[in-house]
Scaffold this active site. Sequence first.
Site, PDB file in Angstrom:
ATOM      1  CG  HIS A 456      -4.072  -0.948 -46.760  1.00  0.00           C
ATOM      2  ND1 HIS A 456      -3.476   0.670 -48.311  1.00  0.00           N
ATOM      3  CD2 HIS A 456      -2.302  -1.439 -46.537  1.00  0.00           C
ATOM      4  CE1 HIS A 456      -1.961  -0.409 -47.840  1.00  0.00           C
ATOM      5  NE2 HIS A 456      -1.934  -1.124 -46.996  1.00  0.00           N
ATOM      6  CD  GLU A 692       9.645  10.276 -35.923  1.00  0.00           C
ATOM      7  OE1 GLU A 692       8.249   9.690 -35.923  1.00  0.00           O
ATOM      8  OE2 GLU A 692      10.576  10.136 -36.301  1.00  0.00           O
ATOM      9  CG  ASP A 716       5.265   7.892 -34.928  1.00  0.00           C
ATOM     10  OD1 ASP A 716       4.312   7.264 -34.587  1.00  0.00           O
ATOM     11  OD2 ASP A 716       6.621   7.589 -35.741  1.00  0.00           O
ATOM     12  CB  CYS A 763       5.757  16.944 -40.871  1.00  0.00           C
ATOM     13  SG  CYS A 763       6.630  15.164 -40.848  1.00  0.00           S
TER      14      CYS A 763
END
Length: 828
Positions: A456, A692, A716, A763
């Site tokens: 975060h 992924e 991933d 992406c």
Amino acid sequence: MVGLVLVSHSHEVAEGVAALARQMGGADLSIATAGGLDETGDEHPIGTDAARIVAAIEHVWSEDGVLVLMDLGSAVLSAEMALEFLDPDRREKVRLSGAPFVEGAISAAVAAKLGRPLDGVADEALGGLAGKTAHLGDDHDGAGRDGTAAATDEPAGPEVRLPIVIDLPHGLHARPAARLVQTAAAFDADVRVENVTAGRGPVSARSLNAVATLGVTVGQRVEVVARGPQATLAIDAVRALADRRFDEDPEDLIIAEPSTDPRVGRGPGEEGSIVGIPASPGIAVGPVRHLHVPELPLPDGPAGTPEGEGARLDAAIAAVRADITRQRDAAALRVGKGEAAIFDAHLLFLQDEALLGPARAGIPDRGAAAAWGDAVARLAATWEELDDPYLRERADDVRSVGRQVLAELLGVEAPHGRLGSPGILVVRDLEPADTIALDPASCRGIAVAHGGPTSHAAVLARAIGIPAVVGLGEQITRIDEGVTIGLDGGTGVVHLDPSPSAIALLEAKRAEQQEIERSARARAGAPAVTKDGRHVPIMANVGGPADITAALAAGCDGVGLFRSEFLFIARDRMPSEAEQEEVYRAAAVALEGRPLTVRTLDAGADKPLPYLGLAPEANPFLGVRGFRLTMAHPEILHAQLRALVRVSADHPVRIMFPMVATLEELELGIAAVGDVAEDLGTVPPEIGVMVEIPAAALAAAHLARVAAFFSVGTNDLTQYTLAADRGNEDLGNLADALHPSVLRLIATTAEAGAATGVPTAVCGELAGDPTATALLIGLGVDELSMSPPAIPSVKDAVRAVVLDGANALASAALACATAAEVRELLPT
């Protein structure tokens, strides 16, 4: 639904807090910002404007009302002035809240999403959960508040004993101790733990503080003793936990020799530098500043009745528990269970008799606030007396939780760290609330010893626009206040006490970067076309309809990744089909005919949804998550597919399945979409697969027979290919998407797609790196999707590409042996 308005002197701060609030309250939360003054050129000057606040109120207007939260004193004056401009009828339904800006916005977002009335949302923002949280009550059955038997009630049954030699590098520290406490508490037995080697204990296994402050270090022997009806089951469960090495991540079981010289880097770099993990781009030069957290004064006046003070303490603990739970769920969603484990430890502090017992005992003489402060101070001192330095650091965790509860009791905002004067913040760990409180005008950069680029703090640093490097190691914290350092958030390098010539080079690079960014933003609306005429769609990754405005402003050609899981978190039930359809339709309408690619729910034990009651998994990254989870819960999959297919009848919506490994899985998904479309009497939308898992890339030729498109999730894919947790700062140099093995899988996918006319997108984070743009195009990638701030720079990078050169670059990269060799080929 109550609307929310966030008023800040800083445009970036307001947008960053809004992003956090949407993650907690859901993508369809009605929220607007009024940050800074009107845009001048490419900048939003610092300040507040009543007219902007009025416009924000009108934007989120609801008959349920609007709650306005403000950051600093003059923002309150501007908000009060804005009320004067409103019609009286509307003015009555607007509340100005004195709640803390970040925590208040998050709490209000959750309350608004739950449909609470305006007064309820305002109370929630202020932390007024006392009336909504069940009182813990007095003990009536002879048991302690932590559920352990009172000393006078000797549990029945024989003892069952288990000796364990602790082989964890950091010993039985907070995380494994928390797992031991959680395991022991699940059984009807009195479980106690003793540090046999050091002669400490026995203590209750239901108390995190008691277990952790046994000071168990690597190689020491402990004994676990259980008595009671389920004593054998409890010991068996503890034995299994110990056999699993307390579920610690494998990387956490490797401990490096500490460096005695803070100038010795943890990664490759020039002399006098430390290399960490890039977290937020940009360059900063300035003096080291450490974070100073002000202490809350303990009240010295008369308190209320013992009963009333006890109720106040319970309410404060409940409020903080709710807040920490939200933080834990958000952390689990973003970086998995490892990050969330420390929040579990914080939650256990709040129910630990080693802390609660002394606090309650002191209430009659001192009152709730002073008694709580005294208990926290004593417990923190106990941690600091331990021999192991890693365990001694946990005293900071106790104080952090203690400050949050004390702030609730005093009715004030929990204190966060502040910089004494401008410079570069150097800190061991950085909490999100501390990050958002930083002023970019004084905090020129952030250098963090721990953490990963998806924490975060890193996300907020990027939103605010502060350059940041994380994962630098403990040596960074030993640099004295005032020492000049240079920080490059794009490369992850921190230069220690650089020479005047080195500073000049950094300053010149910063000026060049800023000019390039300004120029790219000016051209962002134009298509991204290579020098030889190939158009490359540049799409946006978003978490909800509210993010699309920023994506369109950045020049996106559509949405390549709509993270639908944001609809499912921070709530106590699954979103209905109608709720989902409303959100997807709002996103599609906002895109005005541009494509919308929605990833179906990507959750699992690593991104837990409390209302599903998912069992813990030993390795959730390889468990029931993504498409595997929704196939196991067809009611979730079908509701989401029906909502998406309805919207696709009117708008260009594409559906993408995550965590697909086999052709059989994709065929099941396509069949499910077909069945839904047939039931609704419409044509099914395009169905794609998120690549992924290495198996999906290697099977791309088979998947291409049925898929309409591929989208490579490089985050991933890198993690699974290199067996390196992307949230682990110790593996930052290994978990590199530019590793040739990852690039070969991307090329394999694109080649299979090209052979059958199936376009391939990327992406993941790599798509947003303009230095990798030419390489990805050369590998055969047709489309790139990224966070909106990266779009202008990547579009500019596409315009510089010549296809023959890109193809040659890709061939050279695939021939490399290491990611470092690949990086040497890329433009700087």
